[in-house]
Design a protein around this motif. Structure first.
Motif, mmCIF file in Angstrom:
data_model
loop_
_atom_site.group_PDB
_atom_site.id
_atom_site.type_symbol
_atom_site.label_atom_id
_atom_site.label_comp_id
_atom_site.label_asym_id
_atom_site.label_seq_id
_atom_site.Cartn_x
_atom_site.Cartn_y
_atom_site.Cartn_z
ATOM 1 N N PRO A 42 15.037 -44.984 -55.840
ATOM 2 C CA PRO A 42 14.011 -43.001 -55.580
ATOM 3 C C PRO A 42 14.250 -42.734 -54.300
ATOM 4 O O PRO A 42 13.483 -41.981 -54.282
ATOM 5 C CB PRO A 42 13.053 -44.235 -55.642
ATOM 6 N N ASP A 43 15.300 -43.185 -53.124
ATOM 7 C CA ASP A 43 15.394 -42.821 -52.301
ATOM 8 C C ASP A 43 16.610 -42.748 -51.509
ATOM 9 O O ASP A 43 17.489 -43.911 -52.137
ATOM 10 C CB ASP A 43 14.167 -42.764 -51.193
ATOM 11 N N GLY A 44 16.798 -42.333 -50.794
ATOM 12 C CA GLY A 44 18.284 -42.273 -49.446
ATOM 13 C C GLY A 44 18.507 -43.725 -48.827
ATOM 14 O O GLY A 44 19.369 -44.607 -49.284
ATOM 15 N N GLN A 45 17.303 -44.010 -48.487
ATOM 16 C CA GLN A 45 17.332 -45.508 -47.815
ATOM 17 C C GLN A 45 17.996 -46.802 -48.909
ATOM 18 O O GLN A 45 18.672 -47.762 -48.166
ATOM 19 C CB GLN A 45 16.091 -45.435 -46.936
ATOM 20 N N PHE A 51 23.898 -49.538 -52.471
ATOM 21 C CA PHE A 51 25.292 -49.044 -52.835
ATOM 22 C C PHE A 51 25.849 -49.971 -52.154
ATOM 23 O O PHE A 51 27.429 -51.273 -52.139
ATOM 24 C CB PHE A 51 25.150 -48.005 -51.676
ATOM 25 N N ARG A 52 25.779 -50.913 -50.844
ATOM 26 C CA ARG A 52 26.443 -51.378 -50.042
ATOM 27 C C ARG A 52 26.115 -53.105 -50.337
ATOM 28 O O ARG A 52 27.217 -53.333 -50.818
ATOM 29 C CB ARG A 52 26.206 -51.844 -48.164
ATOM 30 N N LEU A 53 24.803 -53.380 -51.316
ATOM 31 C CA LEU A 53 24.922 -54.539 -52.046
ATOM 32 C C LEU A 53 25.831 -54.112 -53.381
ATOM 33 O O LEU A 53 26.349 -55.701 -53.470
ATOM 34 C CB LEU A 53 23.454 -55.148 -52.502
ATOM 35 N N LEU A 54 25.961 -53.491 -53.623
ATOM 36 C CA LEU A 54 26.216 -53.696 -55.344
ATOM 37 C C LEU A 54 27.181 -52.999 -55.846
ATOM 38 O O LEU A 54 28.322 -53.551 -56.661
ATOM 39 C CB LEU A 54 24.747 -52.784 -56.940
ATOM 40 N N ARG A 55 28.054 -51.848 -54.322
ATOM 41 C CA ARG A 55 29.552 -51.900 -54.447
ATOM 42 C C ARG A 55 29.733 -50.788 -56.408
ATOM 43 O O ARG A 55 30.457 -51.462 -56.735
ATOM 44 C CB ARG A 55 30.074 -52.159 -54.404
ATOM 45 N N PRO A 56 28.437 -49.694 -56.456
ATOM 46 C CA PRO A 56 28.839 -49.142 -57.780
ATOM 47 C C PRO A 56 30.525 -48.279 -57.869
ATOM 48 O O PRO A 56 30.992 -48.382 -56.729
ATOM 49 C CB PRO A 56 27.720 -48.505 -57.791
ATOM 50 N N ASP A 57 31.168 -48.073 -59.089
ATOM 51 C CA ASP A 57 31.806 -47.029 -59.095
ATOM 52 C C ASP A 57 31.723 -46.489 -58.831
ATOM 53 O O ASP A 57 32.403 -44.711 -59.508
ATOM 54 C CB ASP A 57 32.417 -48.041 -60.954
ATOM 55 N N LEU A 58 30.515 -45.294 -59.371
ATOM 56 C CA LEU A 58 29.814 -44.161 -58.705
ATOM 57 C C LEU A 58 28.547 -43.666 -59.161
ATOM 58 O O LEU A 58 28.177 -45.130 -59.387
ATOM 59 C CB LEU A 58 30.187 -43.042 -60.764
ATOM 60 N N VAL A 59 28.530 -42.517 -57.740
ATOM 61 C CA VAL A 59 26.933 -42.541 -57.649
ATOM 62 C C VAL A 59 26.443 -41.240 -58.199
ATOM 63 O O VAL A 59 27.312 -40.096 -57.679
ATOM 64 C CB VAL A 59 26.921 -42.639 -56.321
ATOM 65 N N LEU A 60 25.712 -41.411 -58.307
ATOM 66 C CA LEU A 60 25.010 -39.536 -59.191
ATOM 67 C C LEU A 60 24.080 -39.592 -58.255
ATOM 68 O O LEU A 60 22.592 -40.732 -58.248
ATOM 69 C CB LEU A 60 24.196 -40.758 -60.463
ATOM 70 N N VAL A 73 22.208 -39.088 -47.290
ATOM 71 C CA VAL A 73 23.442 -39.669 -47.950
ATOM 72 C C VAL A 73 24.544 -40.586 -48.195
ATOM 73 O O VAL A 73 25.451 -41.364 -48.303
ATOM 74 C CB VAL A 73 22.944 -40.217 -49.299
ATOM 75 N N LEU A 74 25.017 -39.286 -48.952
ATOM 76 C CA LEU A 74 27.117 -38.672 -48.966
ATOM 77 C C LEU A 74 27.870 -39.111 -47.524
ATOM 78 O O LEU A 74 28.323 -39.662 -47.759
ATOM 79 C CB LEU A 74 26.663 -37.209 -49.466
ATOM 80 N N ARG A 75 27.268 -38.615 -46.766
ATOM 81 C CA ARG A 75 27.599 -39.044 -44.940
ATOM 82 C C ARG A 75 28.015 -40.324 -45.356
ATOM 83 O O ARG A 75 28.688 -40.226 -44.645
ATOM 84 C CB ARG A 75 27.103 -38.050 -44.463
ATOM 85 N N ALA A 76 27.070 -40.601 -45.331
ATOM 86 C CA ALA A 76 27.005 -41.740 -44.711
ATOM 87 C C ALA A 76 28.466 -42.503 -45.717
ATOM 88 O O ALA A 76 28.066 -44.021 -45.863
ATOM 89 C CB ALA A 76 25.316 -42.663 -45.114
#
Length: 241
Positions: A42-45, A51-60, A73-76
């Protein structure tokens, strides 16, 4: 929407970062009906934690989020990986869209959106990403013959290094492609039928006919003796050194 097989551990995972629960639920529902796995943040944090835990194949990724916005978030994400990111933006946010693309977003969608179109864009970006991970195989060069499986073409080189294209039928192309994969190995007729005529119920001797035509075309291109018959066993590609 077409239903697909149940997702497995190898099914692409999409992280949906959206602060509006109704929109997030719609997106994840459509993604999962298309056979993809999904998780919501629900938020950037929380997005970066998942993202770091799951390593998704794509982020929407929605641009406007509480606290840390989507651009941050994109920069990070880009500091850490090249995972594909599709930005979600409001209709009037042209500046945000351009900024996101300059920062390395792979695509964007505009609210209000059509959920099936979003899924189609996700699939398209995943295909492009997979193509980058798995580049096309290089042509195989064995002696004077070169087989390009990606372009589905074959050429032979004359003594002056000029490439002469071979006009081959589908079966005639499959035969040297199979033989060139392991030059000097002897392949049985049954092996060649299984790998070069998989849709056919042809008898083993049919291979002899196809190879005879292939040899004739090689001869016309100035190359003889490349394909040898091993009596009682089969055939092999034996390039001159």
């Amino acid at each position: 929407m077409n239903s697909t097989a149940q997702p497995t551990a190898t099914t692409p995972l999409v992280l949906v970062v959206e602060d509006e629960p109704a929109i997030a639920s719609i997106l994840t529902a459509y993604l999962e009906r298309d056979g993809l796995r999904s998780r919501m943040a629900p938020d950037g944090q929380e997005a970066l934690q998942l993202f770091r835990l799951l390593r998704p194949d794509l982020v929407l990724l929605d641009i406007h989020l509480p606290g840390m916005d989507g651009i941050d978030v994109l920069r990070a994400i880009r500091d850490d990986s090249q995972t594909p990111v599709i930005m979600v933006t409001a209709l009037a946010d042209d500046v945000d869209k351009l900024l996101a693309l300059r920062l390395g977003a792979d695509d964007y969608v505009v609210k209000p959106f059509n959920p099936p179109e979003v899924v189609a864009r996700v699939r398209a970006v995943l295909r492009r990403t997979q193509a980058r991970k798995n580049p096309a195989p290089a042509p195989i060069r064995v002696g004077p013959i070169e087989i390009d499986s990606e372009a589905h073409s074959a050429v032979v080189y004359d003594n002056e290094g000029r490439a002469l294209p071979l006009p081959l039928t589908l079966t005639e192309f499959r035969l040297p492609a199979c033989l060139a994969a392991q030059p000097r190995r002897c392949f049985s007729r049954s092996h060649l039928i299984e790998h070069c005529l998989p849709e056919s119920d042809a008898l083993e001797r049919v291979i002899d006919s196809h190879l005879s035509k292939l040899r004739r075309k090689l001869q016309l291109a100035g190359q003889e003796g490349l394909i040898e018959t091993v009596r009682g066993i089969g055939y092999r590609l034996w390039p001159w050194d």
